[in-house]
Design a protein around this motif. Structure first.
Motif, PDB file in Angstrom:
ATOM      1  N   GLU A  43       0.830  -1.210   0.000  1.00 40.65           N
ATOM      2  CA  GLU A  43       0.000   0.000   0.000  1.00 40.65           C
ATOM      3  C   GLU A  43       0.865   1.262   0.000  1.00 40.65           C
ATOM      4  OE1 GLU A  43      -0.143  -1.703   4.281  1.00 40.65           O
ATOM      5  OE2 GLU A  43       0.066  -2.426   2.213  1.00 40.65           O
ATOM      6  N   ASN A  44       2.010   1.196   0.665  1.00 43.41           N
ATOM      7  CA  ASN A  44       2.909   2.346   0.667  1.00 43.41           C
ATOM      8  C   ASN A  44       3.596   2.514  -0.680  1.00 43.41           C
ATOM      9  OD1 ASN A  44       2.222   2.678   3.351  1.00 43.41           O
ATOM     10  ND2 ASN A  44       4.058   1.680   4.129  1.00 43.41           N
ATOM     11  N   ALA A  63       1.476   4.362  -3.249  1.00 40.46           N
ATOM     12  CA  ALA A  63       1.470   5.821  -3.088  1.00 40.46           C
ATOM     13  C   ALA A  63       2.797   6.427  -3.545  1.00 40.46           C
ATOM     14  CB  ALA A  63       1.196   6.179  -1.626  1.00 40.46           C
ATOM     15  N   GLU A  93       2.917   6.963  -7.269  1.00 44.31           N
ATOM     16  CA  GLU A  93       2.217   8.177  -7.702  1.00 44.31           C
ATOM     17  C   GLU A  93       3.105   9.408  -7.497  1.00 44.31           C
ATOM     18  OE1 GLU A  93      -1.489   8.434  -5.617  1.00 44.31           O
ATOM     19  OE2 GLU A  93      -2.062   6.363  -6.090  1.00 44.31           O
ATOM     20  N   LEU A  94       3.781   9.461  -6.357  1.00 48.69           N
ATOM     21  CA  LEU A  94       4.659  10.594  -6.046  1.00 48.69           C
ATOM     22  C   LEU A  94       5.793  10.696  -7.060  1.00 48.69           C
ATOM     23  CD1 LEU A  94       5.887  12.800  -4.163  1.00 48.69           C
ATOM     24  CD2 LEU A  94       6.968  10.936  -2.890  1.00 48.69           C
ATOM     25  N   SER A 142       4.585  11.490 -10.819  1.00 48.86           N
ATOM     26  CA  SER A 142       4.066  12.834 -11.086  1.00 48.86           C
ATOM     27  C   SER A 142       5.090  13.930 -10.830  1.00 48.86           C
ATOM     28  CB  SER A 142       2.813  13.083 -10.236  1.00 48.86           C
ATOM     29  OG  SER A 142       3.129  13.041  -8.857  1.00 48.86           O
ATOM     30  N   ALA A 152       1.154   5.807   3.472  1.00 45.17           N
ATOM     31  CA  ALA A 152       0.475   5.998   2.186  1.00 45.17           C
ATOM     32  C   ALA A 152      -0.422   7.225   2.211  1.00 45.17           C
ATOM     33  CB  ALA A 152      -0.337   4.752   1.830  1.00 45.17           C
ATOM     34  N   ALA A 153      -1.200   7.382   3.281  1.00 39.74           N
ATOM     35  CA  ALA A 153      -2.111   8.529   3.376  1.00 39.74           C
ATOM     36  C   ALA A 153      -1.342   9.845   3.414  1.00 39.74           C
ATOM     37  CB  ALA A 153      -2.982   8.389   4.626  1.00 39.74           C
ATOM     38  N   THR A 154      -0.208   9.855   4.105  1.00 42.49           N
ATOM     39  CA  THR A 154       0.601  11.076   4.189  1.00 42.49           C
ATOM     40  C   THR A 154       1.201  11.422   2.833  1.00 42.49           C
ATOM     41  OG1 THR A 154       1.128  10.603   6.507  1.00 42.49           O
ATOM     42  CG2 THR A 154       2.566  12.149   5.347  1.00 42.49           C
ATOM     43  N   ILE A 155       1.692  10.438   2.117  1.00 49.46           N
ATOM     44  CA  ILE A 155       2.262  10.695   0.786  1.00 49.46           C
ATOM     45  C   ILE A 155       1.206  11.281  -0.144  1.00 49.46           C
ATOM     46  CG2 ILE A 155       3.240   9.608  -1.278  1.00 49.46           C
ATOM     47  CD1 ILE A 155       4.592   7.594   0.600  1.00 49.46           C
ATOM     48  N   ARG A 156      -0.013  10.795  -0.035  1.00 52.39           N
ATOM     49  CA  ARG A 156      -1.076  11.294  -0.927  1.00 52.39           C
ATOM     50  C   ARG A 156      -1.492  12.714  -0.571  1.00 52.39           C
ATOM     51  NH1 ARG A 156      -2.720   5.508  -1.005  1.00 52.39           N
ATOM     52  NH2 ARG A 156      -2.184   4.822  -3.113  1.00 52.39           N
ATOM     53  N   THR A 194       1.901  14.790  -2.030  1.00 50.66           N
ATOM     54  CA  THR A 194       2.200  14.791  -3.473  1.00 50.66           C
ATOM     55  C   THR A 194       1.667  16.013  -4.211  1.00 50.66           C
ATOM     56  OG1 THR A 194       2.390  12.389  -3.529  1.00 50.66           O
ATOM     57  CG2 THR A 194       1.948  13.489  -5.623  1.00 50.66           C
TER      58      THR A 194
END
Length: 558
Positions: free
Chosen positions: A221-222, A225, A228-229, A232, A325-329, A332
């Motif tokens: 899950e991490n 994320a 995506e980072l 992009s 994962a939530a923090t990275i999203r 980003t």
């Protein structure tokens, strides 16, 4: 008077086993004994498969491997005294590597705990330094409480090991407690929004931000994320050995390679060039800050479930503490970088060229004994998405940690914490249980193999479809090379030969030898087509191993 049958109260052992079942445990690995036999007797009537091992240390390795691949704690079990002390190395390994596991140990009756009686040992204090949680159940009423606490500790935050001591009298006594049901939802949220904004500000004002991935970055899950980072924002990426598989194949051009143990890799140059470092899921045990960041005044953004272990070489400007994962999203979309600067781009281009040249030259190495890079070249072709690779510790491990690439989370299991010999075969056994549809390959040197080679019998009994390759040179080479550099000669590093084919056959397994480079693919195919466990021996040419330890970058330390 009622003629209905009387139901006896559950014992402490019943509560132990029911708690394991409620936690979703499918297997326990270990060795029985008089002080833990009530738990083994109760396991016989449960839904849990008891896998008898040939050494408690390896039982703990298997449990740790299950934890790393599933995220749920594997379980090892041993009797009192040496049964518990034999678990310690496996506990230390799992705890350092961030692998969730639980060890259960038998103990003398509570009344005898301070006496010099047979197999009396202070289990909880023995295991406390190498675990996140260590406790002894001291009453029948507390059995489920202690076990639930152990699981929660092992699986939360940065995962690790937990130990529970089970006195024999408490296991046999009626337990006046039920099985505790843990919360159905219990997870951290993203980091504080003000901290996320400040991290983004620092990253945006930096000219050359670099991402350093650690073990927790490789959780599926991490990793999603992180993909995506990187995709992009085009940030350059470096990974520790334990972060293997965190970067996908389509992001390979942004990935400069792995770092660990010594500051002498191409990726170390990227890390050194960064004027800001974003660490994700990183723990300092994976690659010491005193090696890669000594004397640097640049900002560090620490993104993890836990606060940093701050020292002179690692003092973050901002900590983003929460679900990774939530923090990275959250982070980003706040980052404005969209391409590496000219310095980083030039380094990445040179790394890509060198990587391609090394692949060409490695594939052309035809000598015997076989050079490690030729084996790496052949194994790269084998490492398809449906394969799990488990690596032991040794010189061979450095060749693969640096030059063999994986693009799937937790596909390639590597140790760089305790650097424990003997983990590969037990991890492979774990992989055959939790990933039965995959090809499973484990690799060790001939030095590390016999630390756990006895578990080949366990693999035969389980009909584990795995292939274990032994790189043979007759020495503890990783130690020998470093001693040669320090003292001018090796000491205490040579040992006698074994015959992998005869060794395998003596356990009822199959064995093969690779005699030349052109046999590698054919022998590996034959091995994977053979049911059950297979050993492969190959003599390796380690003449270039000194290059693994050469200090070529300015900030290398002794």
């Amino acid at each position: 008077m009622s003629n209905e049958p009387k139901h006896s109260e559950p014992t402490g052992a019943d509560i132990v086993v029911k708690t394991l079942e409620q936690q979703g445990v499918k297997w326990v690995f270990g060795i029985p004994g008089a002080k833990i036999d009530k738990v083994f007797d109760t396991l016989a009537d449960s839904s849990i498969q008891t896998v008898v091992c040939r050494h408690e240390q390896n039982a703990a390795f298997i449990a740790g491997g299950i934890g790393r691949m599933t995220g749920k704690a594997g379980v090892a079990i041993g009797t009192s005294g040496p049964g518990v002390s034999n678990l310690v190395t496996g506990l230390a390994t799992a705890n350092t590597e961030g692998d969730p596991m639980i060890a259960l140990g038998g103990a003398v009756p509570v009344a005898d705990r301070l006496k010099k009686t047979h197999q009396s040992l202070d289990n909880a204090n023995l295991c406390r330094p190498v675990t996140k949680f260590s406790a002894e159940v001291d009453s029948p009423e507390s059995v489920s409480e202690v076990l639930i606490s152990a699981f929660r500790s092992a699986e939360s935050g940065r995962p690790g090991a937990a130990f529970v001591s089970l006195p024999t009298d408490i296991m046999a006594a009626p337990a006046k407690c039920g099985v505790i049901t843990p919360p159905t939802h219990s997870a951290a949220g993203p980091a504080d929004s003000a901290a996320v904004k400040e991290a983004a500000r620092l990253i945006n004002q930096a000219k050359r931000p670099v991402v350093l991935l650690g073990l927790l970055a490789s959780k599926p899950e991490n990793a999603a994320a992180i993909h995506e980072l990187i995709a992009s924002r085009k940030l350059p990426v470096v990974g520790t050995f334990q972060a293997a598989g965190a970067i996908s194949a389509n992001l390979f051009s942004s990935f400069s390679g792995r770092v660990g143990q010594l500051n002498n890799q191409p990726a170390d140059k990227i890390l050194a060039a960064g004027d800001l470092v974003i660490t994700i899921g990183y723990d300092s045990v994976e690659y010491w800050p005193s090696i890669w960041n000594k004397g640097n005044k640049r900002a560090i953004v620490h993104l993890d479930l836990l606060p940093a272990d701050i020292d002179n070489s690692y003092s973050p400007a901002v900590e983003l503490i929460g679900d990774i994962a939530a923090t990275i999203r959250l982070l980003t979309p706040l980052i404005s970088h969209s391409a590496p600067d000219a310095v980083i781009k030039e380094l990445l281009d040179k790394i890509a060229e060198a990587r391609q040249e090394l692949a060409r030259s490695s594939a052309a190495m035809n000598g015997t004994p076989i050079h490690p890079l030729r084996l790496v070249s052949e194994l790269q072709n084998l490492l398809t998405p449906d394969t799990t690779l488990c690596l032991d510790m040794g010189s061979f491990h450095l060749w693969m940690a640096r030059h063999l690439y994986s693009f799937r989370s937790r596909q390639m299991l590597i140790s760089n914490g305790q650097q424990t010999l003997g983990v590969a075969l037990p991890w492979a056994i774990a992989a055959t249980l939790v990933r039965p549809a995959e090809k499973v390959l484990s690799i060790s040197g001939d030095g590390g193999f016999l630390f756990s080679g006895m578990e080949l019998e366990t693999a035969v009994r389980l009909q584990s479809h795995l292939v274990h390759m032994i790189w043979i040179d007759g020495t503890y080479n990783m130690v020998a090379v470093q001693e040669e550099q320090k003292y001018g000669h090796p000491s205490g590093t040579t040992f006698g030969p074994i015959d992998p084919v005869k060794y395998a056959e003596s356990f009822g397994a199959h064995g093969f030898m690779i005699q030349s480079p052109d046999q590698i693919q054919g022998v590996l195919k034959q091995a994977f087509d053979t049911p059950g466990p297979v050993l492969i021996g190959v003599h390796v040419d380690y003449r270039d191993n000194h290059k693994l330890f050469e200090l070529v970058n300015e900030r290398s330390i002794h």
